[in-house]
Design a protein around this motif. Sequence first.
Motif, PDB file in Angstrom:
ATOM      1  N   GLU A  84       0.832  -1.205   0.000  1.00 41.80           N
ATOM      2  CA  GLU A  84       0.000   0.000   0.000  1.00 41.80           C
ATOM      3  C   GLU A  84       0.868   1.258   0.000  1.00 41.80           C
ATOM      4  OE1 GLU A  84      -2.458  -0.348   3.407  1.00 41.80           O
ATOM      5  OE2 GLU A  84      -3.658  -2.006   2.603  1.00 41.80           O
ATOM      6  N   ASP A  85       1.939   1.232   0.775  1.00 49.45           N
ATOM      7  CA  ASP A  85       2.837   2.378   0.830  1.00 49.45           C
ATOM      8  C   ASP A  85       3.514   2.608  -0.516  1.00 49.45           C
ATOM      9  OD1 ASP A  85       4.240   4.480   2.364  1.00 49.45           O
ATOM     10  OD2 ASP A  85       6.005   3.238   1.999  1.00 49.45           O
ATOM     11  N   LEU A  86       3.943   1.535  -1.162  1.00 44.18           N
ATOM     12  CA  LEU A  86       4.568   1.666  -2.473  1.00 44.18           C
ATOM     13  C   LEU A  86       3.575   2.187  -3.514  1.00 44.18           C
ATOM     14  CD1 LEU A  86       6.712  -1.604  -2.594  1.00 44.18           C
ATOM     15  CD2 LEU A  86       7.536   0.741  -2.321  1.00 44.18           C
ATOM     16  N   ALA A  87       2.311   1.786  -3.385  1.00 45.35           N
ATOM     17  CA  ALA A  87       1.297   2.282  -4.316  1.00 45.35           C
ATOM     18  C   ALA A  87       1.125   3.791  -4.158  1.00 45.35           C
ATOM     19  CB  ALA A  87      -0.033   1.566  -4.073  1.00 45.35           C
ATOM     20  N   ARG A  88       1.146   4.277  -2.907  1.00 48.18           N
ATOM     21  CA  ARG A  88       1.043   5.721  -2.678  1.00 48.18           C
ATOM     22  C   ARG A  88       2.261   6.446  -3.265  1.00 48.18           C
ATOM     23  NH1 ARG A  88      -1.231   3.909   2.297  1.00 48.18           N
ATOM     24  NH2 ARG A  88       0.829   3.882   3.282  1.00 48.18           N
ATOM     25  N   GLN A  89       3.435   5.850  -3.094  1.00 49.15           N
ATOM     26  CA  GLN A  89       4.634   6.465  -3.651  1.00 49.15           C
ATOM     27  C   GLN A  89       4.579   6.509  -5.169  1.00 49.15           C
ATOM     28  OE1 GLN A  89       8.446   5.128  -1.998  1.00 49.15           O
ATOM     29  NE2 GLN A  89       7.353   4.292  -0.243  1.00 49.15           N
ATOM     30  N   GLU A  90       4.073   5.433  -5.783  1.00 50.83           N
ATOM     31  CA  GLU A  90       3.953   5.406  -7.245  1.00 50.83           C
ATOM     32  C   GLU A  90       3.028   6.516  -7.737  1.00 50.83           C
ATOM     33  OE1 GLU A  90       4.613   0.663  -8.314  1.00 50.83           O
ATOM     34  OE2 GLU A  90       2.594   1.478  -8.056  1.00 50.83           O
ATOM     35  N   GLU A  91       1.908   6.719  -7.044  1.00 52.58           N
ATOM     36  CA  GLU A  91       0.970   7.769  -7.433  1.00 52.58           C
ATOM     37  C   GLU A  91       1.615   9.140  -7.290  1.00 52.58           C
ATOM     38  OE1 GLU A  91      -2.331   9.686  -8.802  1.00 52.58           O
ATOM     39  OE2 GLU A  91      -1.809   7.562  -8.877  1.00 52.58           O
ATOM     40  N   ILE A  93       4.797   9.833  -7.456  1.00 49.10           N
ATOM     41  CA  ILE A  93       5.806   9.965  -8.509  1.00 49.10           C
ATOM     42  C   ILE A  93       5.146  10.288  -9.847  1.00 49.10           C
ATOM     43  CG2 ILE A  93       7.501   8.692  -9.872  1.00 49.10           C
ATOM     44  CD1 ILE A  93       8.289   7.234  -7.266  1.00 49.10           C
ATOM     45  N   ARG A  94       4.013   9.635 -10.134  1.00 48.56           N
ATOM     46  CA  ARG A  94       3.308   9.937 -11.390  1.00 48.56           C
ATOM     47  C   ARG A  94       2.873  11.390 -11.440  1.00 48.56           C
ATOM     48  NH1 ARG A  94       1.230   4.561 -10.956  1.00 48.56           N
ATOM     49  NH2 ARG A  94      -0.504   5.317  -9.687  1.00 48.56           N
ATOM     50  N   ARG A  96       4.252  13.925  -9.815  1.00 46.34           N
ATOM     51  CA  ARG A  96       5.432  14.776  -9.956  1.00 46.34           C
ATOM     52  C   ARG A  96       5.952  14.767 -11.385  1.00 46.34           C
ATOM     53  NH1 ARG A  96       9.444  12.761  -5.443  1.00 46.34           N
ATOM     54  NH2 ARG A  96      10.797  14.312  -6.437  1.00 46.34           N
ATOM     55  N   ARG A  97       5.953  13.595 -12.024  1.00 48.66           N
ATOM     56  CA  ARG A  97       6.431  13.518 -13.401  1.00 48.66           C
ATOM     57  C   ARG A  97       5.498  14.273 -14.349  1.00 48.66           C
ATOM     58  NH1 ARG A  97       8.219   8.069 -15.850  1.00 48.66           N
ATOM     59  NH2 ARG A  97       9.190   9.580 -17.239  1.00 48.66           N
ATOM     60  N   ALA A  98       4.189  14.221 -14.077  1.00 50.01           N
ATOM     61  CA  ALA A  98       3.244  14.970 -14.912  1.00 50.01           C
ATOM     62  C   ALA A  98       3.506  16.462 -14.785  1.00 50.01           C
ATOM     63  CB  ALA A  98       1.805  14.637 -14.503  1.00 50.01           C
ATOM     64  N   ARG A  99       3.792  16.895 -13.555  1.00 52.77           N
ATOM     65  CA  ARG A  99       4.088  18.321 -13.355  1.00 52.77           C
ATOM     66  C   ARG A  99       5.388  18.700 -14.056  1.00 52.77           C
ATOM     67  NH1 ARG A  99       5.031  21.489  -7.580  1.00 52.77           N
ATOM     68  NH2 ARG A  99       5.311  23.558  -8.493  1.00 52.77           N
ATOM     69  N   LEU A 100       6.390  17.828 -13.977  1.00 55.13           N
ATOM     70  CA  LEU A 100       7.660  18.109 -14.651  1.00 55.13           C
ATOM     71  C   LEU A 100       7.472  18.210 -16.164  1.00 55.13           C
ATOM     72  CD1 LEU A 100      10.157  15.822 -12.688  1.00 55.13           C
ATOM     73  CD2 LEU A 100      10.175  18.323 -12.778  1.00 55.13           C
ATOM     74  N   ARG A 101       6.653  17.319 -16.727  1.00 55.15           N
ATOM     75  CA  ARG A 101       6.404  17.380 -18.166  1.00 55.15           C
ATOM     76  C   ARG A 101       5.773  18.707 -18.545  1.00 55.15           C
ATOM     77  NH1 ARG A 101       4.878  11.965 -17.501  1.00 55.15           N
ATOM     78  NH2 ARG A 101       2.689  12.552 -17.388  1.00 55.15           N
ATOM     79  N   THR A 102       4.822  19.165 -17.721  1.00 59.72           N
ATOM     80  CA  THR A 102       4.169  20.445 -17.993  1.00 59.72           C
ATOM     81  C   THR A 102       5.167  21.585 -17.941  1.00 59.72           C
ATOM     82  OG1 THR A 102       2.100  19.613 -17.051  1.00 59.72           O
ATOM     83  CG2 THR A 102       2.327  21.994 -17.256  1.00 59.72           C
ATOM     84  N   LEU A 103       6.059  21.541 -16.942  1.00 59.75           N
ATOM     85  CA  LEU A 103       7.049  22.604 -16.806  1.00 59.75           C
ATOM     86  C   LEU A 103       8.023  22.604 -17.980  1.00 59.75           C
ATOM     87  CD1 LEU A 103       7.871  22.336 -12.992  1.00 59.75           C
ATOM     88  CD2 LEU A 103       6.469  24.052 -14.135  1.00 59.75           C
ATOM     89  N   LEU A 104       8.463  21.424 -18.392  1.00 57.97           N
ATOM     90  CA  LEU A 104       9.413  21.339 -19.492  1.00 57.97           C
ATOM     91  C   LEU A 104       8.797  21.786 -20.804  1.00 57.97           C
ATOM     92  CD1 LEU A 104      11.095  17.922 -18.611  1.00 57.97           C
ATOM     93  CD2 LEU A 104      12.172  20.184 -18.537  1.00 57.97           C
TER      94      LEU A 104
END
Length: 251
Positions: A84-91, A93-94, A96-104
């Motif tokens: 469950e903890d890893l699932a929260r971390q995966e979400e 991370i997803r 954060r990566r979406a935000r990074l894509r928007t910024l780039l």
Amino acid sequence: MRIGELAAAVGVTTRAVRHYHHLGLLPEPERLGNGYRDYTLRHAVVLARIRRLTELGLGLAEVRDVLADDAGKDLAEVLAELDEDLARQEEAIRERRARLRTLLESEGGTAAEGPVSPELAALFRDTAHLTDSPMAAKDREILALIETSAPPEERKRLMGLMSGVVGAPGGTERAMTVYRLLDELEGIGTDDPRVDEAARALAECVPAGLLPEDAVLDESNSFLAALYADCAPAQAEAFRRALRIVAEGRA
């Protein structure tokens, strides 16, 4: 087995073995007549299990629970919690990566003040042509500071208000006028008539609800004090007068 042989057999360091002893995860072996620890196959089995559990991501406190004979959580329960903890971390991370894509992909997100949110990046794009205005540059720094320090809901509210000001008909032109008037106050006295002109123009750009009512004229407000100190005297006076105009308008 000696400690080095045990560590090599399981693929850990001797330092890790000693640490597990210190935490009570790995039982201390009997010592030979010369004082050296004498490790058995059982120690190697326990040590290997500790390694497997830590590689799964369990903390050492959780490993202790799993290794406990009669108390603590069983392995299935601990692994379910870990999943469950890893699932929260995966979400996370997803997101954060979406935000990074928007910024780039945006021009404003990777500006000198960045990285900033997509909302603030859009606001920066609308004023990107004001690169020669010192006050516009200061304003961008302040907005980036506010976005970083404000709670998420308040940040969203403030960015919405500011975007509404610039995005309104004639909003960009009004912002350009305010920046120009404030830039002209550099190096002049606080009694210059241009201070009032800049204050009135600035007050017209302050959206309703941007500032808390009890903080508009609060000279003890640390943020306002820092803002005034960072500006030329006439610019700071223009900000003070603009806030008084806003307060009088509320009254």
